[in-house]
Motif scaffolding. Structure first.
Motif, PDB file in Angstrom:
ATOM      1  N   ILE A 108      91.752  42.400  11.036  1.00  0.00           N
ATOM      2  CA  ILE A 108      92.775  43.568  10.378  1.00  0.00           C
ATOM      3  C   ILE A 108      94.140  42.765   9.858  1.00  0.00           C
ATOM      4  N   GLY A 109      94.375  41.917  10.752  1.00  0.00           N
ATOM      5  CA  GLY A 109      95.738  41.018  10.505  1.00  0.00           C
ATOM      6  C   GLY A 109      95.311  39.814   9.303  1.00  0.00           C
ATOM      7  N   LEU A 110      94.262  39.387   9.450  1.00  0.00           N
ATOM      8  CA  LEU A 110      93.946  38.377   8.409  1.00  0.00           C
ATOM      9  C   LEU A 110      93.793  39.176   6.878  1.00  0.00           C
ATOM     10  N   CYS A 111      93.143  40.496   7.017  1.00  0.00           N
ATOM     11  CA  CYS A 111      92.991  41.136   5.886  1.00  0.00           C
ATOM     12  C   CYS A 111      94.406  41.495   5.339  1.00  0.00           C
ATOM     13  N   ALA A 112      95.243  42.099   6.198  1.00  0.00           N
ATOM     14  CA  ALA A 112      96.556  42.226   5.872  1.00  0.00           C
ATOM     15  C   ALA A 112      97.405  41.188   5.242  1.00  0.00           C
ATOM     16  N   TRP A 113      97.305  40.013   5.496  1.00  0.00           N
ATOM     17  CA  TRP A 113      97.761  38.762   5.236  1.00  0.00           C
ATOM     18  C   TRP A 113      97.160  38.370   3.619  1.00  0.00           C
ATOM     19  N   PHE A 114      95.844  38.748   3.553  1.00  0.00           N
ATOM     20  CA  PHE A 114      95.125  38.815   2.326  1.00  0.00           C
ATOM     21  C   PHE A 114      95.802  39.411   1.268  1.00  0.00           C
ATOM     22  N   GLY A 115      95.942  40.748   1.833  1.00  0.00           N
ATOM     23  CA  GLY A 115      96.724  41.896   0.815  1.00  0.00           C
ATOM     24  C   GLY A 115      97.986  41.418   0.443  1.00  0.00           C
ATOM     25  N   VAL A 116      98.711  41.002   1.301  1.00  0.00           N
ATOM     26  CA  VAL A 116     100.248  40.692   0.822  1.00  0.00           C
ATOM     27  C   VAL A 116      99.984  39.591  -0.112  1.00  0.00           C
ATOM     28  N   GLU A 117      99.064  38.632   0.035  1.00  0.00           N
ATOM     29  CA  GLU A 117      98.903  37.359  -1.096  1.00  0.00           C
ATOM     30  C   GLU A 117      98.423  38.129  -2.255  1.00  0.00           C
ATOM     31  N   MET A 118      97.770  38.939  -2.296  1.00  0.00           N
ATOM     32  CA  MET A 118      97.055  39.512  -3.615  1.00  0.00           C
ATOM     33  C   MET A 118      98.042  40.195  -4.339  1.00  0.00           C
ATOM     34  N   PHE A 119      98.773  41.053  -3.639  1.00  0.00           N
ATOM     35  CA  PHE A 119      99.862  42.013  -4.571  1.00  0.00           C
ATOM     36  C   PHE A 119     101.072  41.087  -4.820  1.00  0.00           C
ATOM     37  N   SER A 120     101.240  39.981  -4.133  1.00  0.00           N
ATOM     38  CA  SER A 120     102.485  38.990  -4.622  1.00  0.00           C
ATOM     39  C   SER A 120     102.166  37.791  -5.206  1.00  0.00           C
ATOM     40  N   ARG A 121     100.765  37.826  -5.441  1.00  0.00           N
ATOM     41  CA  ARG A 121     100.284  36.641  -6.210  1.00  0.00           C
ATOM     42  C   ARG A 121     100.700  35.178  -5.458  1.00  0.00           C
ATOM     43  N   GLY A 122     100.472  35.213  -4.182  1.00  0.00           N
ATOM     44  CA  GLY A 122     100.987  34.029  -3.399  1.00  0.00           C
ATOM     45  C   GLY A 122     100.012  32.964  -3.543  1.00  0.00           C
ATOM     46  N   PRO A 123     100.485  31.790  -3.197  1.00  0.00           N
ATOM     47  CA  PRO A 123      99.522  30.719  -3.001  1.00  0.00           C
ATOM     48  C   PRO A 123      98.410  30.552  -2.232  1.00  0.00           C
ATOM     49  N   TRP A 124      98.127  31.453  -1.258  1.00  0.00           N
ATOM     50  CA  TRP A 124      96.966  31.463  -0.505  1.00  0.00           C
ATOM     51  C   TRP A 124      96.272  32.501  -0.608  1.00  0.00           C
ATOM     52  N   ILE A 125      95.956  32.928  -1.720  1.00  0.00           N
ATOM     53  CA  ILE A 125      94.965  34.049  -1.873  1.00  0.00           C
ATOM     54  C   ILE A 125      93.489  33.743  -1.201  1.00  0.00           C
ATOM     55  N   GLY A 126      93.091  32.668  -1.939  1.00  0.00           N
ATOM     56  CA  GLY A 126      91.590  32.358  -1.581  1.00  0.00           C
ATOM     57  C   GLY A 126      91.459  32.017  -0.136  1.00  0.00           C
ATOM     58  N   LEU A 127      92.668  31.177   0.503  1.00  0.00           N
ATOM     59  CA  LEU A 127      92.453  30.955   1.601  1.00  0.00           C
ATOM     60  C   LEU A 127      92.384  31.814   2.561  1.00  0.00           C
ATOM     61  N   THR A 128      93.188  32.897   2.577  1.00  0.00           N
ATOM     62  CA  THR A 128      93.302  34.159   3.507  1.00  0.00           C
ATOM     63  C   THR A 128      92.323  35.078   3.259  1.00  0.00           C
ATOM     64  N   GLU A 129      91.597  34.917   2.076  1.00  0.00           N
ATOM     65  CA  GLU A 129      90.315  35.867   2.042  1.00  0.00           C
ATOM     66  C   GLU A 129      89.150  34.936   2.807  1.00  0.00           C
ATOM     67  N   ARG A 130      89.012  33.929   2.882  1.00  0.00           N
ATOM     68  CA  ARG A 130      88.060  32.939   3.409  1.00  0.00           C
ATOM     69  C   ARG A 130      88.227  33.332   4.971  1.00  0.00           C
ATOM     70  N   PHE A 131      89.553  33.171   5.448  1.00  0.00           N
ATOM     71  CA  PHE A 131      89.851  33.478   6.719  1.00  0.00           C
ATOM     72  C   PHE A 131      89.355  34.666   7.254  1.00  0.00           C
ATOM     73  N   ALA A 132      89.621  35.826   6.409  1.00  0.00           N
ATOM     74  CA  ALA A 132      89.310  37.109   6.860  1.00  0.00           C
ATOM     75  C   ALA A 132      87.741  37.347   6.789  1.00  0.00           C
ATOM     76  N   ALA A 133      87.196  36.787   5.734  1.00  0.00           N
ATOM     77  CA  ALA A 133      85.682  36.971   5.680  1.00  0.00           C
ATOM     78  C   ALA A 133      84.723  36.432   6.587  1.00  0.00           C
ATOM     79  N   GLY A 134      85.329  35.072   6.785  1.00  0.00           N
ATOM     80  CA  GLY A 134      84.771  34.255   7.792  1.00  0.00           C
ATOM     81  C   GLY A 134      84.818  34.698   9.251  1.00  0.00           C
ATOM     82  N   ALA A 135      85.875  35.332   9.709  1.00  0.00           N
ATOM     83  CA  ALA A 135      85.892  35.799  10.975  1.00  0.00           C
ATOM     84  C   ALA A 135      85.236  36.979  11.220  1.00  0.00           C
ATOM     85  N   GLU A 136      85.026  37.868  10.124  1.00  0.00           N
ATOM     86  CA  GLU A 136      84.110  39.056  10.112  1.00  0.00           C
ATOM     87  C   GLU A 136      82.791  38.853  10.233  1.00  0.00           C
ATOM     88  N   SER A 137      82.504  37.646   9.708  1.00  0.00           N
ATOM     89  CA  SER A 137      81.028  37.309   9.533  1.00  0.00           C
ATOM     90  C   SER A 137      80.530  36.676  10.858  1.00  0.00           C
TER      91      SER A 137
END
Length: 231
Positions: free
Chosen positions: A165-194
């Protein structure tokens, strides 16, 4: 009866293998301008990607693995298994509704968001007690006092939901702000869930258990010496 059959353990292993392997192999086929730290996983399955079939196959296979694991992971509660299955279906649909080359897609956002939310909530949901008539829980067959796998106990399950949930929230912040770590945070969230379904499956396989009635003494046949009231 095993708490987790071999095929469910195999499918739980397959989910991170296909997902992480898919985005690793897919990224290796892209031109130099593809940046896995910034660019999302879904771009690899989109129409503008080189060999998009690699990530599409990875998403479809990972989704199927989640679905199979949900059926075999009887050590978890009904609601958690339903959410795991829902996450598997949504993950597979991401391959059918990939991110477009330019702009966004409501269909992609819906199925990807459903997958992330369902896979984040299933661990804590699996600890909730429901009356399970049509999808029995393996724990109901255990003898009283038998140990439960640590991964389905409430403290571990809550932590296993809070982290993604925390990683998905971080990914969401990166997405909406167009931050530099969009892909990395998505991989962290998806990897942890898998990985968590595999952790649950392994913990269940390693936990000693005794089914109700297995430890009871076998009745002696009538007329035997052991059955005599005088003994």
């Amino acid at each position: 009866m095993r708490p987790v059959p071999w095929w469910a353990l195999l499918s739980a292993t397959g989910a991170p293998f296909f997902l992480i392997g898919g985005w690793t192999a897919g990224a290796a086929r892209q031109p130099d301008h593809y940046d896995p730290v910034f660019d999302t996983i879904s771009v690899l399955a989109g129409p503008g990607a080189t060999d998009a079939w690699i990530m599409q196959l990875g998403l479809a296979a990972a989704g199927a693995c989640y679905l199979v694991t949900a059926f075999g992971l009887a050590v978890a509660g009904l609601l958690g298994r339903v959410l795991l299955a829902l996450g598997g279906i949504a993950t597979g649909l991401v391959a059918l509704f990939p991110q477009p080359e330019n702009g966004g897609s409501d269909e992609h956002a819906f199925v990807a968001g459903t997958a992330f939310v369902a896979l984040a909530l299933w661990p804590v949901a699996s600890t909730l007690t429901l009356r399970e008539r049509f999808w029995p829980t393996w724990a109901d067959t255990l003898s009283p006092g038998a140990p439960r796998p640590w991964a389905v106990r409430r403290p571990a399950a809550i932590l296993a939901s809070l982290i993604p949930i925390g990683l998905c929230a971080w990914f969401g912040v990166e997405m909406f702000s167009r931050g530099p770590w969009i892909g990395l945070t998505e991989r962290f969230a998806a990897g942890a869930e898998s990985i968590w379904p595999l952790v649950v499956a392994i913990s269940a396989r390693l936990t000693p258990y005794a089914l109700a009635g297995r430890a009871e003494a076998v009745a002696e046949p009538p007329g035997s010496a052991a059955a005599s009231p005088l003994d």
